[in-house]
Scaffold this active site. Structure first.
Site, PDB file in Angstrom:
ATOM      1  N   SER A 156       0.825  -1.203   0.000  1.00 47.57           N
ATOM      2  CA  SER A 156       0.000   0.000   0.000  1.00 47.57           C
ATOM      3  C   SER A 156       0.868   1.266   0.000  1.00 47.57           C
ATOM      4  O   SER A 156       1.630   1.485  -0.934  1.00 47.57           O
ATOM      5  CB  SER A 156      -0.967  -0.046   1.193  1.00 47.57           C
ATOM      6  OG  SER A 156      -1.959   0.935   1.086  1.00 47.57           O
ATOM      7  N   ASP A 202      -9.149  -4.311  -5.980  1.00 49.24           N
ATOM      8  CA  ASP A 202      -8.622  -3.335  -5.014  1.00 49.24           C
ATOM      9  C   ASP A 202      -9.473  -2.064  -5.077  1.00 49.24           C
ATOM     10  O   ASP A 202      -9.501  -1.372  -6.087  1.00 49.24           O
ATOM     11  CB  ASP A 202      -7.163  -3.020  -5.365  1.00 49.24           C
ATOM     12  CG  ASP A 202      -6.447  -2.227  -4.276  1.00 49.24           C
ATOM     13  OD1 ASP A 202      -7.117  -1.510  -3.506  1.00 49.24           O
ATOM     14  OD2 ASP A 202      -5.208  -2.311  -4.213  1.00 49.24           O
ATOM     15  N   HIS A 234      -7.244  -5.252  -1.920  1.00 55.48           N
ATOM     16  CA  HIS A 234      -6.087  -4.448  -1.550  1.00 55.48           C
ATOM     17  C   HIS A 234      -5.249  -5.113  -0.462  1.00 55.48           C
ATOM     18  O   HIS A 234      -4.047  -4.906  -0.384  1.00 55.48           O
ATOM     19  CB  HIS A 234      -6.579  -3.080  -1.050  1.00 55.48           C
ATOM     20  CG  HIS A 234      -5.487  -2.137  -0.650  1.00 55.48           C
ATOM     21  ND1 HIS A 234      -4.636  -1.555  -1.564  1.00 55.48           N
ATOM     22  CD2 HIS A 234      -5.102  -1.671   0.574  1.00 55.48           C
ATOM     23  CE1 HIS A 234      -3.788  -0.756  -0.938  1.00 55.48           C
ATOM     24  NE2 HIS A 234      -4.046  -0.819   0.371  1.00 55.48           N
TER      25      HIS A 234
END
Length: 287
Positions: A156, A202, A234
């Site tokens: 991320s 995601d 995600h």
């Protein structure tokens, strides 16, 4: 008289030796462990026994400490090393599964905590580089590491930090952003071989506005690949994931260790499957 008889026989052999291709240092010098198979890089543990050591945030500067995982054997020499950052609000535990899994394949791996869980990508980039510096200069395992063979990974915002760290330190040998997030969409300055891993479903860092433009903006001349996980979210990198592990191991081996035995898993490119929605690459890779 004997010498005259030997010379004609030696000349062809000498000529052959001069023109025969030789294995280069890049192909052989950093090979660690047995020849890989599909099952060996998909396994939850590789051929190396590992140990780990905790690093307190009080003992370091520039990042929040973490855990170092490393092969216990030194019989094959030094190893390449990788620092891994968690994502926004995450701690090292969220990417901790990668530590022993990668280390057991022949790497020193540092899963880090960041200074705060809210640190933004560019801060995480600085922290990844600070962690590598600590790992190679001050850590208890520094003698096990080849300082010329380093890489970065991150999830991320840690993935966005991975791209920035690679841009800032082009001597890095490999970068792997995992479902990366960054407001910057252009990475034409990156010179480090980069595997971008995105996730089809995601909703935090959609591939259409993150991983895909990240990959497309990397130089066309760069060794790069884009792997999109089929049906994944995600948070796919936060739990043990064989597809992420398999292609990360292959990428790190190929570019940190220069181990061409792992080229088979990257080129030709893997096809679409129940695990892979899409894969793009720049095969054949440079050597």
């Amino acid at each position: 008289m004997q010498l005259r008889k030997l010379i004609p026989a030696l000349v062809p052999a000498l000529a052959l030796a001069l023109v025969a291709p030789q294995a280069t240092a890049a192909e052989t010098e950093y090979r660690r462990g047995p020849a890989p198979t599909n099952s060996s890089i998909e396994a939850s543990r590789g051929p190396f026994s590992t140990s780990e050591t905790s690093v307190s945030s009080l003992a370091v500067t520039g990042f929040g400490g973490g855990t170092i995982y490393y092969p216990t054997s030194t019989s094959e020499g030094t190893y390449g090393a990788v620092a891994i950052s968690p994502g926004f609000t995450g701690t090292q535990s969220s990417i901790g599964w990668l530590g022993p899994r990668l280390a057991s394949q022949g790497f020193v791996v540092f899963t880090i905590d960041t200074n705060t869980t809210l640190d933004q990508p560019d801060s995480r980039a600085s922290q990844l580089l600070a962690a590598l510096d600590y790992l190679t200069e001050r850590s208890s395992v520094r003698s096990r590491i080849d300082t010329s063979r380093l890489g970065v990974m991150g999830h991320s915002m840690g993935g966005g930090g991975t791209l920035r760290a690679a841009e800032q330190r082009p001597a890095l040998q490999a970068a792997i952003p995992l479902t990366g997030w960054h407001t910057d969409k252009s990475w034409s300055g990156v010179r480090t071989p980069t595997l971008v891993i995105g996730a089809e479903n995601d909703s935090v860092a959609p591939v259409s506005s993150h991983s895909e433009p990240f990959y497309s903006s990397l130089p066309s001349t760069l060794d790069k690949a884009y792997l999109e996980l089929n049906g994944a979210s995600h948070f796919a990198p936060n739990t043990s994931n064989t597809t992420i592990a398999k292609y990360s191991i292959a990428w790190l081996k190929r570019f940190i260790d220069n181990d061409t035995r792992y080229e088979q898993f990257l080129c030709p490119a893997p096809g679409r499957s129940t695990q892979i929605e899409e894969y793009r690459d720049t095969c054949p890779h440079s050597t």
